[in-house]
Design an enzyme around this catalytic site. Sequence first.
Site, PDB file in Angstrom:
ATOM      1  N   HIS A 178       0.858  -1.185   0.000  1.00 53.90           N
ATOM      2  CA  HIS A 178       0.000   0.000   0.000  1.00 53.90           C
ATOM      3  C   HIS A 178       0.895   1.235   0.000  1.00 53.90           C
ATOM      4  O   HIS A 178       2.036   1.196   0.441  1.00 53.90           O
ATOM      5  CB  HIS A 178      -0.877  -0.040   1.249  1.00 53.90           C
ATOM      6  CG  HIS A 178      -1.847   1.079   1.321  1.00 53.90           C
ATOM      7  ND1 HIS A 178      -1.510   2.335   1.776  1.00 53.90           N
ATOM      8  CD2 HIS A 178      -3.153   1.147   0.978  1.00 53.90           C
ATOM      9  CE1 HIS A 178      -2.576   3.115   1.712  1.00 53.90           C
ATOM     10  NE2 HIS A 178      -3.580   2.420   1.236  1.00 53.90           N
ATOM     11  N   ASP A 301     -11.176   1.661  -0.923  1.00 51.62           N
ATOM     12  CA  ASP A 301     -10.144   2.495  -0.316  1.00 51.62           C
ATOM     13  C   ASP A 301     -10.788   3.361   0.778  1.00 51.62           C
ATOM     14  O   ASP A 301     -10.428   4.518   0.994  1.00 51.62           O
ATOM     15  CB  ASP A 301      -9.448   3.375  -1.328  1.00 51.62           C
ATOM     16  CG  ASP A 301      -8.000   3.659  -0.900  1.00 51.62           C
ATOM     17  OD1 ASP A 301      -7.243   4.211  -1.709  1.00 51.62           O
ATOM     18  OD2 ASP A 301      -7.638   3.320   0.241  1.00 51.62           O
TER      19      ASP A 301
HETATM   20  C1  LIG Z   1      -2.964   7.148   5.074  1.00 50.73           C
HETATM   21  O1  LIG Z   1      -3.504   8.314   4.513  1.00 50.73           O
HETATM   22  C2  LIG Z   1      -4.123   8.254   3.321  1.00 50.73           C
HETATM   23  C3  LIG Z   1      -4.602   9.430   2.795  1.00 50.73           C
HETATM   24  C4  LIG Z   1      -5.246   9.431   1.592  1.00 50.73           C
HETATM   25  C5  LIG Z   1      -5.747  10.704   1.025  1.00 50.73           C
HETATM   26  O2  LIG Z   1      -6.560  10.654   0.098  1.00 50.73           O
HETATM   27  O3  LIG Z   1      -5.315  11.786   1.527  1.00 50.73           O
HETATM   28  C6  LIG Z   1      -5.416   8.271   0.906  1.00 50.73           C
HETATM   29  C7  LIG Z   1      -4.953   7.089   1.440  1.00 50.73           C
HETATM   30  C8  LIG Z   1      -5.154   5.799   0.735  1.00 50.73           C
HETATM   31  O4  LIG Z   1      -5.400   5.842  -0.464  1.00 50.73           O
HETATM   32  O5  LIG Z   1      -5.058   4.750   1.387  1.00 50.73           O
HETATM   33  C9  LIG Z   1      -4.277   7.075   2.664  1.00 50.73           C
HETATM   34 MN   LIG Z   2      -5.598   2.957   0.602  1.00 52.15          MN
END
Ligand SMILES: COc1cc(C(=O)O)cc(C(=O)O)c1
Ligand SMILES: [Mn+2]
Length: 339
Positions: A178, A301
């Site tokens: 990830h 997600d």
């Molecule tokens: C851990 O923090 C994250 C932030 C975001 C965002 O859109 O700011 C997306 C993910 C993700 O795609 O998993 C994770």
């Molecule tokens: Mn994610």
Amino acid sequence: KLRTIATEEAFSIPEVAAALKEVARGPSQSLDKLLVRGIYDAGASKGYDALNFLDGLLDVEDRRLKQMDELDIDMHLLSLTAPGVQMFDADTATDLAALANDALADICKRHPARFAGLASFAPQSPKRAAKEMERAINDLKLNGFILNSHTNDEYLDDPKFWPFLEAAEALDACIYIHPRAASYGLKGPLQDYGMDSAMWGYGVETGTHAVRMMTSGVFDHFPKLKICIGHMGEAIPFWLWRLNFMNSRAQEGGRAPKTSLTMAEYFQRNFVITTSGVEDPLALDYSIKKLGADNVLWAIDYPYQPMKPAVDFIRSAPLDDETKAKVAHKNAERVFHIK
Ligand SMILES: COc1cc(C(=O)O)cc(C(=O)O)c1
Ligand SMILES: [Mn+2]
């Protein structure tokens, strides 16, 4: 009714959230600090976490499950949200990974038809990580592993990490790589205009990780190791012809290590991708044609992407029934040993 298993669904626990709040206030040079400060120390940086991700991460069996019922989503495959335990010292990371895995296993035991889980581990201590992997699969009955790309700016092509690659391969358990923000050496021009995050930097970081693994020949050491990457394969499927062509030329010219398979063969054999955060029917169609219907898995997600648009996306995708069933649940059942 189409069975739906979402495969990149994030959660957290209060102990990890509290430890990340300390990181937010500490001296870390990591580009992840922007996000960690925004989510876990929101008071300190007003408004970053405008979408209040933290509530969504800490809630699994209440609002999340209710919304899954409303939308008729069968399962979330849960994983500790990025950057997981990878910003902590080795001992703290090892302890918090075990704590998160116990909490995750309890959730899955309470709702076996609704939740499955990817276990965390601490790459900072590779031998203890291998032990935790064995415990997670054999004792906790979890479904695979989550890794948020680099750890202290190092990647899985580094032999120091191979003890837990060996364990994952032996356990026939997939590692979901990830994103997290770009490592120290990569972050340069990614620090501006919001590019540090899921907008661009996450994909560059994670795609680079996957390419390092293939070009270094890691999969010659671990031919059965299975890796999953999200976000429609972090752009690699689109780039695959060029990666393959230029790597073959580099191998002939002695600029890249010799490998027993080509890059396209490794990507086909050792990787699957998910659709997380790329709700684009054309990108889905291309990826299925490029990689085959057995290698593309649906994901939401959550909580970073809302559930409804993601489930509408897979339900309305112009795919024949067999292909849609593979993407929506059958591939996840195979790769992550979900009944
Ligand atoms: C851990 O923090 C994250 C932030 C975001 C965002 O859109 O700011 C997306 C993910 C993700 O795609 O998993 C994770
Ligand atoms: Mn994610």
